[in-house]
Design an enzyme around this catalytic site. Structure first.
Site: not given
Ligand code: NAD
Length: 263
Positions: A145, A158
């Site tokens: 991130s 985080y």
């Molecule tokens: P999201 O909530 O849409 O997806 C998260 C995914 O992780 C889902 O499929 C969920 O079921 C899965 N998950 C959560 N806990 C779990 C567990 N215990 N076991 C197995 N699967 C699990 O979120 P996203 O925004 O797509 O995030 C994906 C990645 O991107 C994360 O690592 C997040 O930190 C990172 N990220 C997101 C953003 C943003 O702005 N959305 C920015 C930077 C980084």
């Protein structure tokens, strides 16, 4: 469309939603046999799995490991190898967020964020690397991130987990530098997914403002582009990192953040 991942097996953790789902879709279209993972309504997850397999004309599986548990994280990769015969590409993407100041940060939330966002990538990589090293080829992509590079208030777990995963990325890269195995981190800025929607809704409720206004504030505060990064563009970056052209990119943390960390 060029099928650069033909004959490759790819696992994408947390691919039932958001960024992981876009990466799973893109890798399938590039010809990979894909293993999806994450939480969600079983019927909806199965519908997604079938839809991706049908559109890409490739095999798509779903293994429902809970990545907060080390044994399940390791089992996800062991089951993939048992099912598909190998693992070539691993995307450690599953992640959660919890927002609170340190004195109020619940211990169990700290443990859960570190377990899912950081430790699970160690456990999956540990099993995957042993298999990749047998064939001297592999790609590991850790979804970090902008918070892997800079901090924000109220996100202690985080930010610590995302800084940690960039460290893990570097060690994984160095330990495999002489092999055809690379490991890189991707550092997205704000992406419109359920993880961020929760933060927008909390902000709208706390300030008694509309969701639109809260979205504008949240993105505008950090991201100079004032626009969300799309999951599809992150999937293209991930695909590049799996390519032969990306073979010398290793140990890096790639920002796609609309200028967030340029400030
Ligand atoms: P999201 O909530 O849409 O997806 C998260 C995914 O992780 C889902 O499929 C969920 O079921 C899965 N998950 C959560 N806990 C779990 C567990 N215990 N076991 C197995 N699967 C699990 O979120 P996203 O925004 O797509 O995030 C994906 C990645 O991107 C994360 O690592 C997040 O930190 C990172 N990220 C997101 C953003 C943003 O702005 N959305 C920015 C930077 C980084």
């Amino acid at each position: 469309m060029m099928k650069s991942l033909e004959n490759r097996v790819a696992v994408v953790t947390g691919s039932t939603s958001g960024i992981g789902l876009a990466i799973a879709r893109r890798f399938a279209l590039a010809g990979a046999e894909v293993v999806m993972n994450g939480f969600g309504d079983p019927a909806e997850v199965d519908r997604l799995r079938e839809e991706i397999a049908e559109a890409a004309q490739t095999r798509v599986h779903f293994i429902p490991a809970d990545l907060s548990k080390p044994a399940e994280a390791q089992m996800l990769i062991k089951q993939t190898i048992a099912l598909c015969g190998r693992i070539d590409v691993l995307v450690n993407n599953a992640g959660i967020q919890h927002v609170a100041a340190i004195p109020d940060f619940p211990d169990d939330k700290w443990d859960a964020v570190i377990a899912i966002n950081l430790s699970s990538a160690f456990h999956t990589s540990k099993i995957a690397l042993a298999d990749m090293q047998k064939r001297d080829w592999g790609r590991i992509i850790n979804v970090a991130s902008a918070h892997g590079l800079v901090a924000s208030v109220n996100k202690a777990a985080y930010v610590a987990s995302k800084h940690g995963i960039i460290g893990l990325t570097k060690v994984t890269a160095l330990e495999n530098a002489t092999r055809q195995i690379t490991c890189n981190a991707i550092c997205p800025g704000w992406v419109d997914t359920p993880l961020v929607r929760k933060q927008i809704e909390a902000r709208a409720a706390a300030q008694n403002i509309s969701v639109e206004e809260a979205t504008k504030q949240l993105v505008g505060e950090k991201q100079p582009s004032q626009r969300f990064v799309s999951p599809e563009s992150l999937a293209e970056l991930a695909l590049f990192l799996t390519s032969e052209a990306g073979g010398s990119v290793t140990g890096s943390a790639y920002s796609m953040d609309g200028g967030w960390t340029a400030q």
